[in-house]
Design a protein around this motif. Structure first.
Motif, PDB file in Angstrom:
ATOM      1  N   ILE A 729      -9.760 -50.186   3.127  1.00  0.00           N
ATOM      2  CA  ILE A 729      -9.113 -49.527   4.266  1.00  0.00           C
ATOM      3  C   ILE A 729      -8.900 -50.528   5.401  1.00  0.00           C
ATOM      4  O   ILE A 729      -7.820 -50.593   5.994  1.00  0.00           O
ATOM      5  CB  ILE A 729      -9.943 -48.313   4.748  1.00  0.00           C
ATOM      6  N   GLU A 730      -9.915 -51.335   5.667  1.00  0.00           N
ATOM      7  CA  GLU A 730      -9.786 -52.341   6.736  1.00  0.00           C
ATOM      8  C   GLU A 730      -8.635 -53.297   6.460  1.00  0.00           C
ATOM      9  O   GLU A 730      -7.845 -53.615   7.349  1.00  0.00           O
ATOM     10  CB  GLU A 730     -11.098 -53.126   6.883  1.00  0.00           C
ATOM     11  N   LEU A 731      -8.553 -53.731   5.211  1.00  0.00           N
ATOM     12  CA  LEU A 731      -7.498 -54.679   4.856  1.00  0.00           C
ATOM     13  C   LEU A 731      -6.112 -54.043   4.990  1.00  0.00           C
ATOM     14  O   LEU A 731      -5.155 -54.691   5.405  1.00  0.00           O
ATOM     15  CB  LEU A 731      -7.731 -55.175   3.426  1.00  0.00           C
ATOM     16  N   LEU A 732      -6.032 -52.749   4.653  1.00  0.00           N
ATOM     17  CA  LEU A 732      -4.761 -52.024   4.804  1.00  0.00           C
ATOM     18  C   LEU A 732      -4.359 -51.980   6.281  1.00  0.00           C
ATOM     19  O   LEU A 732      -3.198 -52.203   6.625  1.00  0.00           O
ATOM     20  CB  LEU A 732      -4.894 -50.602   4.271  1.00  0.00           C
ATOM     21  N   GLU A 738       2.245 -49.346   7.582  1.00  0.00           N
ATOM     22  CA  GLU A 738       2.008 -47.999   8.067  1.00  0.00           C
ATOM     23  C   GLU A 738       1.683 -47.080   6.892  1.00  0.00           C
ATOM     24  O   GLU A 738       2.538 -46.867   6.030  1.00  0.00           O
ATOM     25  CB  GLU A 738       3.273 -47.513   8.776  1.00  0.00           C
ATOM     26  N   CYS A 739       0.483 -46.554   6.868  1.00  0.00           N
ATOM     27  CA  CYS A 739       0.125 -45.683   5.757  1.00  0.00           C
ATOM     28  C   CYS A 739      -1.089 -44.836   6.100  1.00  0.00           C
ATOM     29  O   CYS A 739      -1.812 -45.123   7.043  1.00  0.00           O
ATOM     30  CB  CYS A 739      -0.163 -46.505   4.505  1.00  0.00           C
ATOM     31  N   ALA A 740      -1.258 -43.766   5.325  1.00  0.00           N
ATOM     32  CA  ALA A 740      -2.437 -42.921   5.479  1.00  0.00           C
ATOM     33  C   ALA A 740      -3.301 -43.077   4.231  1.00  0.00           C
ATOM     34  O   ALA A 740      -2.783 -43.295   3.139  1.00  0.00           O
ATOM     35  CB  ALA A 740      -2.019 -41.477   5.658  1.00  0.00           C
ATOM     36  N   VAL A 741      -4.621 -42.952   4.407  1.00  0.00           N
ATOM     37  CA  VAL A 741      -5.539 -43.132   3.290  1.00  0.00           C
ATOM     38  C   VAL A 741      -6.345 -41.860   3.067  1.00  0.00           C
ATOM     39  O   VAL A 741      -6.924 -41.318   4.015  1.00  0.00           O
ATOM     40  CB  VAL A 741      -6.513 -44.297   3.570  1.00  0.00           C
ATOM     41  N   GLU A 755     -16.092 -42.122   8.944  1.00  0.00           N
ATOM     42  CA  GLU A 755     -16.853 -43.310   9.321  1.00  0.00           C
ATOM     43  C   GLU A 755     -16.244 -44.588   8.737  1.00  0.00           C
ATOM     44  O   GLU A 755     -16.253 -45.640   9.384  1.00  0.00           O
ATOM     45  CB  GLU A 755     -18.269 -43.115   8.782  1.00  0.00           C
ATOM     46  N   ILE A 756     -15.724 -44.508   7.514  1.00  0.00           N
ATOM     47  CA  ILE A 756     -15.163 -45.722   6.915  1.00  0.00           C
ATOM     48  C   ILE A 756     -13.680 -45.867   7.230  1.00  0.00           C
ATOM     49  O   ILE A 756     -13.018 -46.774   6.725  1.00  0.00           O
ATOM     50  CB  ILE A 756     -15.394 -45.787   5.385  1.00  0.00           C
ATOM     51  N   GLY A 757     -13.156 -44.994   8.084  1.00  0.00           N
ATOM     52  CA  GLY A 757     -11.793 -45.177   8.586  1.00  0.00           C
ATOM     53  C   GLY A 757     -10.697 -44.508   7.785  1.00  0.00           C
ATOM     54  O   GLY A 757      -9.521 -44.837   7.949  1.00  0.00           O
TER      55      GLY A 757
END
Lengths: 778, 221
Positions: A729-732, A738-741, A755-757
């Motif tokens: 997620i951090e690397l994204l 622009e994206c959602a995870v 917590e992990i974004g």
């Protein structure tokens, strides 16, 4: 080294008796206490060992990680110690055990990674003065292959290989004795055999089988009987061990030693008792194989032709969209229908064929245990396929063209494959049987000259269409008869082309197939899903006597008699009901009927999706539970698949309500949850780009950017792998894409996800479909 | 002690599948039966174990950190380390069905979980019989990852058992076991009787219709 070679015995237990603690690295201990290891080597040499194994079994980069020592350092020290003890009269082997991580597809270690680990070891071993390398206690044929290539391509050392088998005749990972022997024999290892596993007595059937598949020298290095599970003590003493080893001399085994539980006393008894080996007799058996399955080339062997994009729009689309599951399904289908070998062709303009070949070969072998035929005209793709192929493959194909022979045959030889020889050359297809046989002879001569045995050339006498060149069918049959009768070689032939352009093709195809088999065709390339073709082959096998007592014929057709007639679809059945009940065939059929009167998108949006929504609602209300939800999704999938095929046929774009990446994060190999999510998402019309399991963060980001995908689904099962999820997620975020995870997996919660974004937490497969719907409606 | 795998507990399979008292239609029951048969056919149960001295939270020279394991083994002077696996065939066949039919794969996964539990339970029974003959008692079985016993000891535990060589069980960098359907655990051997955990819902007669379960809870808290 003479006729009979005596190896040494166990090292680990002797080190433990001299102060090594269980769980410590014996190789590092040996480096720190060379005098102890040297003394053990000397004892073995005094007892009669002609070859000693250096204390390097686990000195690989993977096992030494975190110890502060490199393989080169540990190997050099331990080889030098062995060398000192051995002097010039005794040989020193670099001893190489398994890396300790399982390879793809069971584990995550790739062929290339395994190759690199072994490369580091063999280079260090040769430099330090080893006389040979022995890969031992191996359980995965693919790992052995990586080792053999690492040694071959980086050193001049002779290569020995021994694997460990259970009494069932398979290794822990499912490699059979026949597949091991056949594959390594073709790769030209200098000796092969069995070590560890069991006691001498239990290994006899395994060696009896092995020697039928190879004429290489055989190694037997068993344990001192069987261990007591609680104490670990072994069951037989030195004298009994030596007595139990005697029968191996009669079988022609020339290299013997001991493994776990044996010591210099065992070796002394062995070297006193064992006579020179008897001469080995009997002809070597001939086959192609996957690690877990041997297809002996004897009788009719069916080559399945369905993994091939030529003329198949839906298959081409799968290749372009990197939909490996579609391809794997074609493999499973053919295996279930009775194929003995699968032809793999992934050639399509715009595709990176070598990369795709490697991927498809690996994926197919992970699911289907059948030997493969690597089918390409691209030399890099052929080599990539052969390198990845675990077992012994066939190359399709060479022909009489000098240029082809010069480039392809050396690759065939290097990888120990068999090869299809097409009886044509740079001047085209000859019109007479005699000319085709002449080309076959040329191919065989060229093959034999570089070391490929002539029986490994499978001759293809070529099928021409009777609607265009009617007189040619007879020539083909004549050529097959000559190749079979006069030269005694195997014949391969793609038969279906015979009926091209005719109505009711199956009659001509089937009849030609039978005639060709009568003339000597033994490797027909066919569509095994065609019942008539497989029926004809079953009948032929019964008539030729290959099907002993007609057992298979009876099994095949007595079942058919019992099977009830298909009652058809009851009139009250609707798509909605069919999906709700998870009925695949009915859903497909009812979708077909709908498509007669309504456009595709309307069927999707007004029929299939509302039905799925209803199922989803019932699931939410806990009226049904997970397996039912997935059964419904699977049924709907049949409808979607039919629509996809229809659209592909007329060359339209694929159905997509939005593209989504799914990946099980790096380090995690449990991906059943992700695969369930995939099925559900696809059934809501989303296009899923499945990156698989153990996916590095970088791959996720690169794919998202390259394909411009805005919704990313990540799955992790364990607390230990959630960190990889966070990293992804951090690397994204860093990439600025622009994206959602959305994230999911056993250990995740709403809070943990935040917590992990992550942007969304998907509790289950249904929730992920809801998230996707919401996301793409924005 | 040979690994033993016997008839699987249907309720346990349903529990793994997230069953909360729903009706199980006949064709689903049949599907589960078929999946169960496939799993039983593909399973190659293997196990390896060692009986080692235990003192100061160390089983031989393996440190077992955490309060939970310390409490469980507080009165023990010996422990049994063990590892069991169903073998890679199960992983392979489940993966195949993930492509062919995801529902079958899901059910087979649940059956395989029940199967490895079955093997472990039988091992405990067999071990218990032996230990009882000596007049000693077993604690509950405790695995790395339970409570505060770190998953990270998995690797050393397997190394001490020589598990990769003996039963083909390896541990990946991220502490996942391959083959997937595998268990490692520690069982204490004590001189006096031990308290045991309550059994799970799967052994209860009211499993399929229990009102507590429908709400996602249990009758025993």
């Amino acid at each position: 080294m003479g006729d009979r070679i005596i190896l040494d015995g166990g090292m680990g237990t002797m080190l433990q008796a001299r102060g090594l603690k269980p769980g410590d690295h014996p190789e590092i201990y040996g480096m720190e206490h060379p005098e102890i290891v040297e003394e053990i080597h000397r004892k073995y040499i005094e007892a009669g060992s002609n070859v000693i194994y250096a204390n390097t079994f686990e000195a690989n980069g993977h096992k030494l990680k975190g110890t502060g020592h490199t393989p080169a350092e540990v190997i050099t020290a331990n080889i030098r110690t062995a060398r000192r003890a051995a002097g010039d009269s005794v040989k020193v082997a670099l001893d190489v055990g398994p890396i300790g991580e399982l390879m793809e597809p069971l584990g995550t270690l790739t062929f290339e990674e395994a190759y690199q680990v072994y490369k580091e070891m063999v280079i260090a071993g040769e430099k330090a003065g080893a006389d040979l390398v022995v890969f031992e206690t191996q359980t995965d044929l693919q790992e052995v292959r990586a080792g053999v290539f690492a040694a071959r391509e980086n050193t001049d050392l002779p290569v020995w290989t021994t694997m460990s088998f259970e009494e069932s005749g398979r290794t822990f990972s499912g490699t059979t004795v026949a597949s091991m022997a056949c594959t390594l024999d073709a790769l030209g290892v200098d000796a092969m055999g069995v070590n560890c596993s069991l006691g001498p007595r239990q290994l006899i059937p395994i060696i009896e089988e092995m020697i039928t598949w190879t004429d290489r020298p055989i190694i037997v290095k068993p344990n001192a009987g069987l261990p007591d599970p609680a104490t670990g003590a072994y069951s037989i003493g030195p004298e009994e061990f030596a007595q139990q080893m005697r029968p191996y001399s009669e079988l022609g085994v020339s290299i013997m030693g001991g493994c776990c539980g044996t010591d210099p006393e065992f070796i002394r008894n062995l070297s006193e008792v064992i006579p020179a080996p008897a001469e080995r007799k009997g002809n070597k058996r001939h086959g192609v194989c996957a690690a877990g399955h041997m297809t002996e080339l004897k009788g009719i062997r069916v080559i399945g032709e369905r993994i091939n994009p030529t003329g198949k729009k839906r298959f081409q689309q799968a290749l372009r969209e990197h939909d490996l599951d579609y391809i794997i399904e074609r493999a499973i289908e053919q295996a279930d229908a009775g194929a003995d070998i699968l032809d793999i062709n992934v050639g399509l303009p715009g595709i990176d064929e070598p990369a795709m070949m490697r991927e498809v070969v690996t994926a197919v072998q992970g699911m289907v245990s059948l030997p493969l035929q690597i089918d390409s005209s691209n030399i890099e793709a052929i080599e990539a396929g052969l390198r990845a192929c675990n077992g012994r493959a066939i190359v399709n194909s060479v022909n009489g063209d000098e240029e082809k022979l010069k480039t392809i045959l050396p690759i065939v030889h290097k990888y120990g494959a068999a090869v299809v020889g097409l009886t044509l050359d740079e001047n085209g297809i000859p019109q007479t049987a005699e000319e085709r046989v002449a080309i076959a002879r040329r191919i065989i001569d060229a093959a034999v000259e570089i070391g490929i045995p002539k029986e490994d050339v499978l001759v293809d006498c070529l099928t021409l269409t009777i609607s265009a060149q009617q007189e040619q069918a007879v020539e083909t049959l004549k050529a097959i008869r000559q190749i079979h009768d006069r030269m005694g070689l195997h014949c391969v032939l793609g038969v279906s082309n015979i009926s091209f352009g005719l109505p009711e093709r199956i009659h001509v195809t089937e009849n030609f197939l039978v005639q060709a088999m009568t003339c000597g065709l033994d490797l027909p390339i066919v569509n095994p899903n065609q019942k008539e073709i497989m029926d004809a082959i079953a009948s032929f096998r019964a008539l030729s006597g290959e099907d002993l007592s007609c057992e298979n014929y009876i099994a095949r057709f007595s079942q058919a008699e019992e099977a009830p007639k298909d009652p058809g679809i009851p009139s009250e059945m609707t798509i909605e009901k069919a999906i709700l009940k998870g009925l695949k065939k009915e859903t497909r059929e009812l979708t077909r009927i709908q498509l007669e009167t309504r456009p595709e998108m309307e069927v999707i949006n007004e029929v299939l999706i509302p039905a799925l929504d209803l199922v989803g609602e019932k699931y939410e209300k806990q009226e049904i539970f997970l397996p039912q939800l997935i059964n419904s999704a699977n049924a709907a999938c049949e409808g979607f698949d039919l629509i996809k095929t229809e659209i592909a046929k007329r060359g339209g774009d694929s159905v997509s309500k939005g593209k989504i990446i799914l990946a099980t994060v790096q380090g995690d190999i449990h991906d059943i949850g992700k695969n369930i999510v995939k099925v559900v998402l696809e059934n809501y019309g989303f296009q899923v780009m499945d990156l698989g399991k153990d996916v590095p963060p970088r791959t996720v980001v690169e794919t998202a950017v390259r394909e411009d995908i805005r919704l990313i689904g990540l799955s992790a099962l364990m607390t230990t792998t959630v960190s990889a999820m966070k990293e992804t997620i951090e690397l994204l975020r860093q990439s600025g894409h622009e994206c959602a995870v959305m994230v999911g997996g056993a250990v995740l919660t709403e809070d943990y996800a935040r917590e992990i974004g992550a942007d969304y937490y998907a509790r289950d497969a249904k929730a992920s479909a809801d998230i996707a719907k919401e996301f793409f409606s924005k | 002690m040979e690994p033993r795998l016997t008839e699987l507990n249907d309720n346990e399979i349903l529990m793994y599948l997230g069953h909360r008292g729903q009706e199980v239609p006949e064709d689903l029951a049949r599907q589960i039966e078929i999946c169960k048969e496939r799993v039983m056919k593909a399973a190659r149960p293997r196990l390896v174990w060692r009986r080692v001295p235990y003192a100061g939270q160390k089983a031989e020279n393996l440190l077992l950190p955490g309060e939970d394991i310390g409490k469980l083994l507080q009165s023990c002077r010996e422990a049994v380390l063990f590892a069991a696996t169903l073998g890679p065939e199960i992983d392979q066949i489940t993966r195949k069905y993930e492509v062919v039919d995801a529902a079958d794969a899901l059910i087979m996964d649940a059956c395989a979980s029940a199967a490895i539990e079955n093997v472990c339970n039988h091992f405990e029974e067999d071990l218990c019989r032996e230990i009882t003959e000596e007049g000693k008692y077993l604690t509950d079985r405790f695995s790395p990852g339970y409570g505060d016993l770190p998953l990270e000891i998995q690797k050393d535990l397997c190394r001490m058992l020589n598990a990769s060589r003996r039963i083909g069980l390896t541990v990946s960098e991220s502490m996942l076991m391959v083959p997937c359907k595998s268990v490692t655990a520690v069982i204490g051997i004590a001189e006096e009787p031990q308290e045991h955990r309550a059994s799970g819902c799967e052994v209860c007669n009211l499993f399929r219709t229990c009102e507590f379960r429908k709400e996602g809870g249990t009758c025993h808290g």
